[in-house]
Motif scaffolding. Sequence first.
Motif, PDB file in Angstrom:
ATOM      1  N   SER A   2       0.830  -1.198   0.000  1.00  0.00           N
ATOM      2  CA  SER A   2       0.000   0.000   0.000  1.00  0.00           C
ATOM      3  C   SER A   2       0.858   1.237   0.000  1.00  0.00           C
ATOM      4  N   ILE A   7      -4.295   5.404  -3.184  1.00  0.00           N
ATOM      5  CA  ILE A   7      -5.633   5.736  -2.712  1.00  0.00           C
ATOM      6  C   ILE A   7      -6.362   6.519  -3.794  1.00  0.00           C
ATOM      7  N   PRO A  14     -13.745   1.286  -5.070  1.00  0.00           N
ATOM      8  CA  PRO A  14     -12.558   0.906  -4.301  1.00  0.00           C
ATOM      9  C   PRO A  14     -12.265  -0.583  -4.414  1.00  0.00           C
ATOM     10  N   PRO A  19      -7.695   1.374  -2.158  1.00  0.00           N
ATOM     11  CA  PRO A  19      -8.819   1.819  -1.331  1.00  0.00           C
ATOM     12  C   PRO A  19      -9.292   3.210  -1.730  1.00  0.00           C
ATOM     13  N   GLN A  21     -10.781   6.984  -0.163  1.00  0.00           N
ATOM     14  CA  GLN A  21     -10.892   7.852   1.001  1.00  0.00           C
ATOM     15  C   GLN A  21     -12.338   8.265   1.207  1.00  0.00           C
ATOM     16  N   LEU A  26     -10.320   5.234   5.212  1.00  0.00           N
ATOM     17  CA  LEU A  26     -10.251   4.515   3.948  1.00  0.00           C
ATOM     18  C   LEU A  26     -11.284   3.387   3.896  1.00  0.00           C
ATOM     19  N   ASP A  72      -3.922   4.670   6.259  1.00  0.00           N
ATOM     20  CA  ASP A  72      -2.950   4.206   5.276  1.00  0.00           C
ATOM     21  C   ASP A  72      -1.855   3.357   5.904  1.00  0.00           C
TER      22      ASP A  72
END
Length: 408
Positions: A2, A7, A14, A19, A21, A26, A72
């Motif tokens: 990640s 993001i 997602p 992912p 936000q 997330l 995150d």
Amino acid sequence: MSTAAAILKKGWCPGALRPMQSGDGLIVRVRPRVGRFDLDAARMLADAAQRLGNGHIDLTRRANLQIRGLSDNRLDEQQAELGRFGLLDDDAGSEAVRNVMVAPLAERGSVAYGIAERLEEILAGDPRLRGLPAKFGVLVDDGGPASIADERADMALRVASGFVAFGIDTPHGTRWLGACASRDAVELVVTAMQAVLECVPRTRMRDLSAAALSKLQLAVMPKLQPLPPLDPARGRVIGMLDDAAGVAAPFGRLEAGQLRRLADLAMMAGARDLRLSPWRTLYMRVRDAAAGQALLEGARAIGLIVDERDPLLRIEACPGAPACVSGTVDARGDARRLARLMAERRFGGTVHVSGCAKGCARSAPSDLVLVGEAGRYGVVRNGTARDAADRTIGPSDLELLLPEPSHG
């Protein structure tokens, strides 16, 4: 695996590897293979949601599951857990395109299960198919008691006795084009997807131009036979159906403790897995009727829906504020208040409570729609969240929207 750069901006679909936000952190979407996960994986998801997120788990209309509230710096840990249970794709591109929805009661070894499994493998393994439009999806129905044939997907397969029906999405719903043998169904869908890839611009099936639609039909019609009559699709069933039990989550929201307890109840009832559906309902094959009833009573006790008459089933509501940065109203809290009013006043219509004008929870019309804006609601009758409101009310005025029952 990640990184902050992975993001996605709001508005994208997602995944676990990319992912999204939201207002509460997330969102990580988990796409289990063939729409189900075993009970150990369910417990892992519950524990991860509690330990790494905020404990909120959403069931989506695409038969996926979302864990909310992650940061995150915990994504690597979350992804490692998913990988340990076989719930992580090799890369974000294959994850994004692997959108296959299968009827929840299709069994391993059945025609529908085999078709869905093979389509997932092809979508994940063929780099050319990553060029399909975002959110492009395929539906595989088994013709059973919990049929998803009336749900929307860009392409649909419906297994029947001796043939498989093939359909495409249009602005007016699924158009069934013809039938093929079960052994030819996967090849037919791949041919149709390749035709979509040749369209300019590439878009969802319902938005294809007349010329693009004609080109697609020319590609698939030689592979199709006339379509025999199809039985009506039954759709969502809550409670017992044959040797399975179905339980729904209010507004599609499960708390981590509820999912953990449901996995325990399923195990005691003889179930081996939890099966997702587009109705935000989970299905479990059980040992017998008595075991199923015990499961349903346990599910009721932890706040899940086990009765088809529950007014919460007629309400769609997004998370609203503060979970979503676009929302300014407590959409789900107000939806629960409306559910109580619906029961008291015997209102039998459908309701959509949206935190903003995007209307993420429901695109189809509802009898009553509330659209949040600046802490108040615009009121729409017989429409969608994108329609013009007749008037504006405050959250304290919800009781004015439903008439008192007639006693005449």
